[in-house]
Design a protein around this motif. Structure first.
Motif, PDB file in Angstrom:
ATOM      1  N   HIS A  59     -62.533  57.277 -50.469  1.00  0.00           N
ATOM      2  CA  HIS A  59     -61.288  56.963 -49.759  1.00  0.00           C
ATOM      3  C   HIS A  59     -60.597  55.702 -50.285  1.00  0.00           C
ATOM      4  O   HIS A  59     -59.845  55.054 -49.560  1.00  0.00           O
ATOM      5  N   THR A  60     -60.794  55.374 -51.542  1.00  0.00           N
ATOM      6  CA  THR A  60     -60.167  54.172 -52.101  1.00  0.00           C
ATOM      7  C   THR A  60     -58.644  54.305 -52.151  1.00  0.00           C
ATOM      8  O   THR A  60     -57.929  53.333 -51.923  1.00  0.00           O
ATOM      9  N   THR A  61     -58.150  55.499 -52.439  1.00  0.00           N
ATOM     10  CA  THR A  61     -56.695  55.712 -52.459  1.00  0.00           C
ATOM     11  C   THR A  61     -56.118  55.567 -51.054  1.00  0.00           C
ATOM     12  O   THR A  61     -55.088  54.910 -50.862  1.00  0.00           O
ATOM     13  N   LEU A  62     -56.780  56.148 -50.069  1.00  0.00           N
ATOM     14  CA  LEU A  62     -56.322  56.037 -48.686  1.00  0.00           C
ATOM     15  C   LEU A  62     -56.314  54.580 -48.236  1.00  0.00           C
ATOM     16  O   LEU A  62     -55.347  54.120 -47.623  1.00  0.00           O
ATOM     17  N   VAL A  63     -57.360  53.838 -48.549  1.00  0.00           N
ATOM     18  CA  VAL A  63     -57.423  52.422 -48.164  1.00  0.00           C
ATOM     19  C   VAL A  63     -56.288  51.636 -48.829  1.00  0.00           C
ATOM     20  O   VAL A  63     -55.624  50.827 -48.182  1.00  0.00           O
ATOM     21  N   ALA A  64     -56.037  51.896 -50.114  1.00  0.00           N
ATOM     22  CA  ALA A  64     -54.937  51.209 -50.805  1.00  0.00           C
ATOM     23  C   ALA A  64     -53.599  51.540 -50.154  1.00  0.00           C
ATOM     24  O   ALA A  64     -52.739  50.667 -49.991  1.00  0.00           O
ATOM     25  N   ALA A  65     -53.438  52.804 -49.752  1.00  0.00           N
ATOM     26  CA  ALA A  65     -52.189  53.218 -49.107  1.00  0.00           C
ATOM     27  C   ALA A  65     -52.030  52.562 -47.737  1.00  0.00           C
ATOM     28  O   ALA A  65     -50.935  52.119 -47.374  1.00  0.00           O
TER      29      ALA A  65
END
Length: 194
Positions: A59-65
């Protein structure tokens, strides 16, 4: 027996003192907590949505978003929230260049709209969702935090999926990741509002 208890207490106190001297924290979540593994990390029910999500390698993309949209404080708050959390591979299914474009400061409003479309107020477990779907004849409407609806339906006899108005589905691949301020259900697609 009393001597053994005194020795155990001395050992525990000594370990705690050593941990303090070494700068280690003994305030880790209890080993008695029932955790769910997501993205290679244990998700602790005593931690909030953000505290857990930052540890998931899926979920690194979700966290960045979430950070780019300024939603960290909201999703760290008391809630409760039900979050349908797309994985990194779900974001990779979007057209090429979509994620970098959404992460630009000038697109914060659109990004916020998409992310809040994946959040429902209240704590809805998998059983709650199945009950709603069964009660409503196979399809239940959920009002999202962004004000628009998404729908939950059976994807199979064992899986539920969330659907957007265009019919795109995000199948729930991991359910009931309990948090101190709600619950996360991991999904395999990004759903989008109108």
């Amino acid at each position: 027996m009393i001597s053994l208890l005194k020795k155990s207490a001395t050992l525990i106190a000594g370990a705690a003192g050593l941990a303090v001297v070494c700068g280690l924290s003994l305030t880790q979540p209890s080993f008695a907590e029932k955790t769910v593994m997501v993205g290679g990390a244990a998700m602790y029910p005593s931690k909030n949505i953000i505290e857990n999500a930052v540890n998931s390698q899926d979920h690194t993309t979700l966290v960045a978003a979430v950070k780019a949209a300024g939603l960290v404080d909201t999703l760290s708050g008391p809630g409760p929230f039900t979050v349908f959390a797309p994985t990194n591979s779900a974001f990779e299914k979007l057209p090429n260049g979509t994620v970098p474009t959404l992460l630009k400061p000038e697109n914060k409003g659109k990004l916020t709209g998409i992310l809040t479309y994946h959040v429902v107020a209240g704590k809805l477990t998998a059983q709650d969702l199945w009950d709603m779907v069964d009660k409503m004849g196979g399809k239940a409407e959920l009002k999202t935090v962004n004000g628009q609806s998404l729908w939950i339906k059976k994807a199979s006899e064992k899986h539920l999926a969330v659907y957007d108005p265009a019919g795109h589905a995000g199948r729930i691949t991991i359910s009931n990741v309990l948090q101190s301020n709600g619950v996360i259900h991991v999904i395999d697609n990004v759903v989008q509002p109108n």
